[in-house]
Design an enzyme around this catalytic site. Structure first.
Site, PDB file in Angstrom:
ATOM      1  CB  ILE A 140      -2.901  -0.854  -3.649  1.00 55.60           C
ATOM      2  CG1 ILE A 140      -3.416  -2.218  -3.668  1.00 55.60           C
ATOM      3  CG2 ILE A 140      -4.165   0.001  -3.846  1.00 55.60           C
ATOM      4  CD1 ILE A 140      -4.274  -2.923  -2.831  1.00 55.60           C
ATOM      5  CG  PHE A 160      -1.896  -0.761   1.394  1.00 52.30           C
ATOM      6  CD1 PHE A 160      -3.095  -0.182   0.585  1.00 52.30           C
ATOM      7  CD2 PHE A 160      -2.135  -2.077   1.773  1.00 52.30           C
ATOM      8  CE1 PHE A 160      -4.445  -1.237   0.486  1.00 52.30           C
ATOM      9  CE2 PHE A 160      -3.280  -3.030   1.806  1.00 52.30           C
ATOM     10  CZ  PHE A 160      -4.357  -2.394   1.170  1.00 52.30           C
ATOM     11  CG  ASP A 161       0.953   5.740  -1.964  1.00 52.34           C
ATOM     12  OD1 ASP A 161       2.308   5.965  -1.691  1.00 52.34           O
ATOM     13  OD2 ASP A 161       0.119   6.525  -2.459  1.00 52.34           O
ATOM     14  CG  LEU A 162       1.080   7.112   4.249  1.00 51.50           C
ATOM     15  CD1 LEU A 162      -0.062   6.208   5.010  1.00 51.50           C
ATOM     16  CD2 LEU A 162       2.151   7.192   5.331  1.00 51.50           C
ATOM     17  CG  ASP A 163       1.560  10.882   1.792  1.00 54.21           C
ATOM     18  OD1 ASP A 163       0.881  10.334   2.935  1.00 54.21           O
ATOM     19  OD2 ASP A 163       2.523  11.413   1.855  1.00 54.21           O
TER      20      ASP A 163
END
Length: 221
Positions: free
Chosen positions: A166, A9-12
Site C-alpha cells: 500500500i 505500508f509505505d510511510l511518507d
C-alpha cells in the site's frame, strides 16, 4: 480466511503527511548547495522516492553532489524535520483493526530504517508493526523493489499471493509489480491519480477507510 496475510505500508504520504519536514530539509540542503528555492510546494516531488534519485533527477546533481546534498538534508531532518510530520487521523484505528484481525503489518519505506523506526515510535504506532524495512544510511537498498524483495525473503514461507503493498507513489506500485505482489495506490498522498494508474496497481483508492474495505472484500471462502 483472508486472501492477504501480510500488509506492507509505505510511510511518507501513506501513514503520515511529512510535507513540512521533508520539503524544508530539502530546502535547507539546496541552500547549502547555493540553490535558493523559496517555494516548498515545488519540493513535494521529494516525498516518496529515494533522495539519491530525486536530487539527481530534479537538480542534475552528480554522485558526489548528491551525497553532499543528502548529508545536508539529514543535518536538518534528524534535528527538526523528522518531527514536522502529521499522522493521518484515521491511521491508528485502521492499524489497530488490522492487527486485531491477525494481519501481519510491515513498513516498507525508502526512508532509512533508523529514521522510520523513530517516526513510528514518535507517533506511538510502532506497536502495530512486526517489521520495519527501509534503506541503509549509505544508500544501499533504497529502491522500493529491493525493499519489498527483502521483506518477501524474510517471509519466505508465504506465497506471493499473501502479500499486498500500500503506497501513494509510482515507486510503491512498480516495486510491487516487479516482485509479483498485489498493490494499492492511495490518492490521498502525494502521487496523482494518473501517476498511480499509469503504474498499474491492483487497486486505486481515495481514502484510508477504503483500505479496510479492500482487505475485508478480499476474504475468500
Amino acid at each position: 480466511m483472508d486472501k492477504y496475510k501480510i500488509i506492507l505500508f509505505d510511510l511518507d504520504g501513506t501513514l503520515s503527511d511529512p510535507k513540512i519536514g521533508i520539503t524544508k530539509s530539502v530546502q535547507y540542503a539546496l541552500q547549502k548547495m547555493d540553490i535558493d528555492e523559496p517555494n516548498i510546494d515545488k519540493l513535494e516531488c521529494f516525498i516518496g522516492p529515494p533522495l539519491q534519485v530525486s536530487f539527481a533527477e530534479y537538480y542534475d546533481f552528480d554522485e558526489v553532489d548528491t551525497q553532499r546534498a543528502i548529508d545536508y538534508y539529514r543535518e536538518r531532518f534528524k534535528d527538526k524535520g523528522m518531527y514536522e510530520n502529521e499522522l493521518y487521523s484515521d491511521i491508528p484505528l485502521l492499524l489497530k483493526s488490522l492487527k486485531e484481525r491477525k494481519y501481519t503489518l510491515v513498513v516498507a519505506t525508502s526512508k532509512p530504517t533508523v529514521f522510520a523506526e523513530q517516526i513510528l515510535k514518535y507517533f506511538n504506532i510502532d506497536q502495530y508493526f512486526e517489521l520495519v524495512v527501509g534503506s541503509n544510511l549509505d544508500g544501499i537498498r533504497s529502491s522500493k523493489t529491493e525493499i519489498i524483495q527483502y521483506i518477501l525473503d524474510k517471509y519466505d514461507e508465504h506465497r506471493l499471493e499473501d502479500f499486498i503493498m500500500i503506497g501513494d507513489r509510482k515507486h510503491d506500485i512498480i516495486g510491487a509489480n516487479n516482485t509479483g505482489i498485489d498493490s494499492v495506490g492511495v490518492t490521498y498522498g502525494y502521487g496523482s491519480f494518473k501517476e498511480l494508474s499509469d503504474s498499474n496497481p491492483t487497486y486505486i483508492i481515495n481514502s484510508i477507510d477504503e483500505i479496510k474495505d479492500i482487505l475485508l472484500a478480499s476474504k475468500v471462502k
